[in-house]
Design an enzyme around this catalytic site. Structure first.
Site, PDB file in Angstrom:
ATOM      1  N   ASN A  45     129.361 -39.748 -47.191  1.00 12.93           N
ATOM      2  CA  ASN A  45     129.925 -38.422 -47.509  1.00 12.93           C
ATOM      3  C   ASN A  45     128.891 -37.299 -47.420  1.00 12.93           C
ATOM      4  O   ASN A  45     129.240 -36.153 -47.165  1.00 12.93           O
ATOM      5  CB  ASN A  45     130.645 -38.429 -48.860  1.00 12.93           C
ATOM      6  CG  ASN A  45     129.743 -38.780 -50.022  1.00 12.93           C
ATOM      7  OD1 ASN A  45     128.679 -39.362 -49.841  1.00 12.93           O
ATOM      8  ND2 ASN A  45     130.164 -38.446 -51.218  1.00 12.93           N
ATOM      9  N   GLU A  87     123.751 -44.183 -58.344  1.00  9.78           N
ATOM     10  CA  GLU A  87     124.604 -43.003 -58.444  1.00  9.78           C
ATOM     11  C   GLU A  87     125.969 -43.435 -57.961  1.00  9.78           C
ATOM     12  O   GLU A  87     126.191 -43.613 -56.763  1.00  9.78           O
ATOM     13  CB  GLU A  87     123.999 -41.875 -57.591  1.00  9.78           C
ATOM     14  CG  GLU A  87     124.523 -40.514 -57.987  1.00  9.78           C
ATOM     15  CD  GLU A  87     125.579 -40.015 -57.030  1.00  9.78           C
ATOM     16  OE1 GLU A  87     126.770 -40.274 -57.327  1.00  9.78           O
ATOM     17  OE2 GLU A  87     125.236 -39.402 -56.019  1.00  9.78           O
ATOM     18  N   CYS A 120     131.308 -37.443 -55.044  1.00  7.41           N
ATOM     19  CA  CYS A 120     131.367 -38.140 -56.334  1.00  7.41           C
ATOM     20  C   CYS A 120     131.530 -37.160 -57.479  1.00  7.41           C
ATOM     21  O   CYS A 120     131.972 -37.534 -58.555  1.00  7.41           O
ATOM     22  CB  CYS A 120     130.086 -38.937 -56.570  1.00  7.41           C
ATOM     23  SG  CYS A 120     129.787 -40.126 -55.291  1.00  7.41           S
ATOM     24  N   GLU A 145     118.271 -37.781 -59.750  1.00  4.28           N
ATOM     25  CA  GLU A 145     117.763 -37.328 -58.455  1.00  4.28           C
ATOM     26  C   GLU A 145     117.599 -35.815 -58.497  1.00  4.28           C
ATOM     27  O   GLU A 145     118.461 -35.107 -59.014  1.00  4.28           O
ATOM     28  CB  GLU A 145     118.725 -37.755 -57.342  1.00  4.28           C
ATOM     29  CG  GLU A 145     118.810 -39.276 -57.271  1.00  4.28           C
ATOM     30  CD  GLU A 145     119.543 -39.822 -56.058  1.00  4.28           C
ATOM     31  OE1 GLU A 145     118.990 -40.691 -55.376  1.00  4.28           O
ATOM     32  OE2 GLU A 145     120.677 -39.378 -55.804  1.00  4.28           O
TER      33      GLU A 145
HETATM   34  C1  SIN Z   1     127.799 -37.207 -54.043  1.00  5.77           C
HETATM   35  O1  SIN Z   1     128.966 -37.010 -53.803  1.00  5.77           O
HETATM   36  O2  SIN Z   1     127.387 -38.344 -54.246  1.00  5.77           O
HETATM   37  C2  SIN Z   1     126.777 -36.106 -54.077  1.00  5.77           C
HETATM   38  C3  SIN Z   1     127.343 -34.782 -54.208  1.00  5.77           C
HETATM   39  C4  SIN Z   1     126.299 -33.694 -54.350  1.00  5.77           C
HETATM   40  O3  SIN Z   1     125.087 -33.910 -54.197  1.00  5.77           O
HETATM   41  O4  SIN Z   1     126.712 -32.592 -54.649  1.00  5.77           O
END
Ligand code: SIN
Length: 475
Positions: free
Chosen positions: A148, A247, A281, A455
């Site tokens: 993604n 994550e 996510c 992170e």
């Molecule tokens: C993710 O969807 O895992 C990361 C999303 C983000 O860094 O904003």
């Protein structure tokens, strides 16, 4: 090779008989990349474990300078990287451009943090003794990254690993290996030693994961992906007592109170839910809207969703792109159908979508209850279920009633309530009156079954370093 952006790939990255990379917007084949079997991946791990010693022995400034050169090259090639990302992921070009900047920012940030990996002098417990701590690289690291965010999920792992003095092997998602391979090309051009950072598409992800979990030279694994796979990695990695950063999935609540700034809440809802066609996510996964503002919020949200232009990410750079695959379109359509079967209603008329390709329209669902299946599963698609609630306690109870704990969002003008929600939400991240919380300067990560590890920020570097305690006696 049909696009000039493929020039960022090295000849050894490509293999006509290798892993086919498909453009999800039209189903066309972009190219095919070299896959690594287990002996090849084992050799890469062993080479990385040799390369890390010379790298760790360099000064922090030297490591920082090389990382900075990598950052500069990513920015120089930003447009090519963005086009490549749109081709392989289906995300619209403007979002891909945003991701390149966002991803590059992690390299810049950790180039700076490399010079701040301070140890400590601890006041001693006894005369004639002194206590210091050293922070040292954990060693050879493995990263397993998702489709993604094909670029940013790599830089936020590779940046801190290299800044700390580690080596890193990256297994990119099968669906989006091109951005990862282009990053590797630029890393090597910037002066990062060949064996220190490798991107390795593989034959079978599960076998590569097993190897990372069991190979004694791999000291840390960082994984971004589903909670299901995260649990498998955690169980397997226990055998080698690997350090882990996980994550994992989320079920983000987006809570709108009666006193919220309505337009701001709708802007946040659009950005949070429909960014990357809902495939993040941290996407708002459930909209909890207080009874007094519910109808006004839904009316504006539905109107904005209906105005979204859905299409090929290159031709429609500012709109919404495709999902990652046709299979995902069917999966999301099934989620909507089940919710409707349970009593939810599709509000308004969703916008038209192209007749072919992996597209799904943005959909707002009303009449959703916390008991429906859609309220407890990660949708990973452009669907916004709206749940009506009565008071603050009700909102907090519904929001926390999930095994996940990644991101959450609250819209209210009441400062005291903002604090109560920040403290009461069982999530790793809380956005107050803002739907976009991701930045390299802040610690990104979850609690509960959304994983652990951070992170970005100074905490992101700590995840790639061990603390060594040293006692000097006889002084
Ligand atoms: C993710 O969807 O895992 C990361 C999303 C983000 O860094 O904003």
């Amino acid at each position: 090779m049909t696009d000039r952006t493929l020039a960022l790939l090295k000849p050894e990255h490509l293999d006509p008989a290798g892993l086919e990379v498909i453009n999800p917007a039209d189903g066309s084949r972009i190219t095919a990349v070299t896959r690594h079997d287990i002996p090849a991946l084992t050799a890469i791990i062993e080479q990385a474990d040799v390369a890390r010693h010379a790298w760790a022995a360099r000064t922090a400034k030297e490591r920082s300078d090389v990382l900075r050169a990598w950052y500069d090259l990513i920015i120089e090639k930003a447009e090519d990287l963005a086009r490549l990302m749109t081709l392989e992921s289906g995300k619209p070009l403007d979002e891909a451009r945003g991701e390149v900047k966002y991803g590059a920012a992690f390299i810049e940030w950790f180039a700076e943090e490399a010079r701040r990996a301070y140890g400590e002098v601890i006041p001693s417990h006894a005369a004639g003794k002194r206590i210091v701590t050293l922070r040292q690289p954990v060693g050879t690291c493995a990263a397993i990254t998702p489709w993604n965010f094909p670029l940013a999920m790599i830089t936020r792992k590779a940046g801190p690993a290299l800044a700390a003095g580690c080596s890193i092997i990256i297994k990119p998602a099968e669906l989006t290996p091109l951005s990862a391979l282009a990053l590797e090309t630029l890393a090597h051009q910037a002066g990062i030693p060949h064996d220190l950072l490798r991107v390795a598409p593989v034959f079978r992800s599960a076998d590569a994961g097993d190897l990372f979990c069991t190979h004694p030279m791999v000291r840390k694994i960082s994984f971004t992906g589903s909670t299901r796979v995260g649990k498998l990695i955690m169980a397997k990695a226990a055998q080698g007592v690997k350090r882990l950063s996980l994550e994992l999935g989320g079920n983000a609540p987006f809570i709108v109170f009666d006193d919220a700034d309505l337009d701001r809440a709708v802007d946040g809802a659009m950005a949070s839910r429909f960014r990357n066609a809902g495939q993040t996510c941290v996407c708002a996964n459930r909209f909890l809207v207080q009874a007094g503002i519910h109808d006004a919020f839904v009316e504006k949200f539905v109107a904005r969703a209906a105005a979204v232009r859905v299409g090929d990410g290159l031709a429609n750079p500012a709109g919404m792109g495709s999902l990652i695959s046709e299979m995902d379109v069917r999966r999301v359509a099934d989620i909507v159908a089940q919710a409707v079967g349970e009593g939810a209603v599709i509000a308004g008329t969703p916008p038209a979508i192209p007749e072919s390709g992996a597209f799904h329209a943005p959909v707002v669902l009303t009449g959703v209850s916390p008991a429906m299946a859609i309220a407890s599963e990660e949708i990973f698609g452009p669907v916004a279920p709206v749940i009506r609630f009565t008071d603050e306690a009700d909102a907090l109870r519904i929001a926390n009633d999930t095994p996940f704990g990644l991101a959450s969002y609250v819209y209210t003008r009441d400062a005291a309530r903002q604090w109560r929600m920040m403290e009461g939400l069982e999530y790793g991240m809380v956005g107050i009156n803002d739907g976009l919380i991701s930045t390299e300067v802040a610690p990104f990560g979850g609690v509960k079954e959304s994983g652990f590890g951070r992170e970005g920020s100074s905490h992101g570097l700590a995840d790639y370093m061990n603390i060594k305690y040293c006692l000097l006696g006889g002084l």
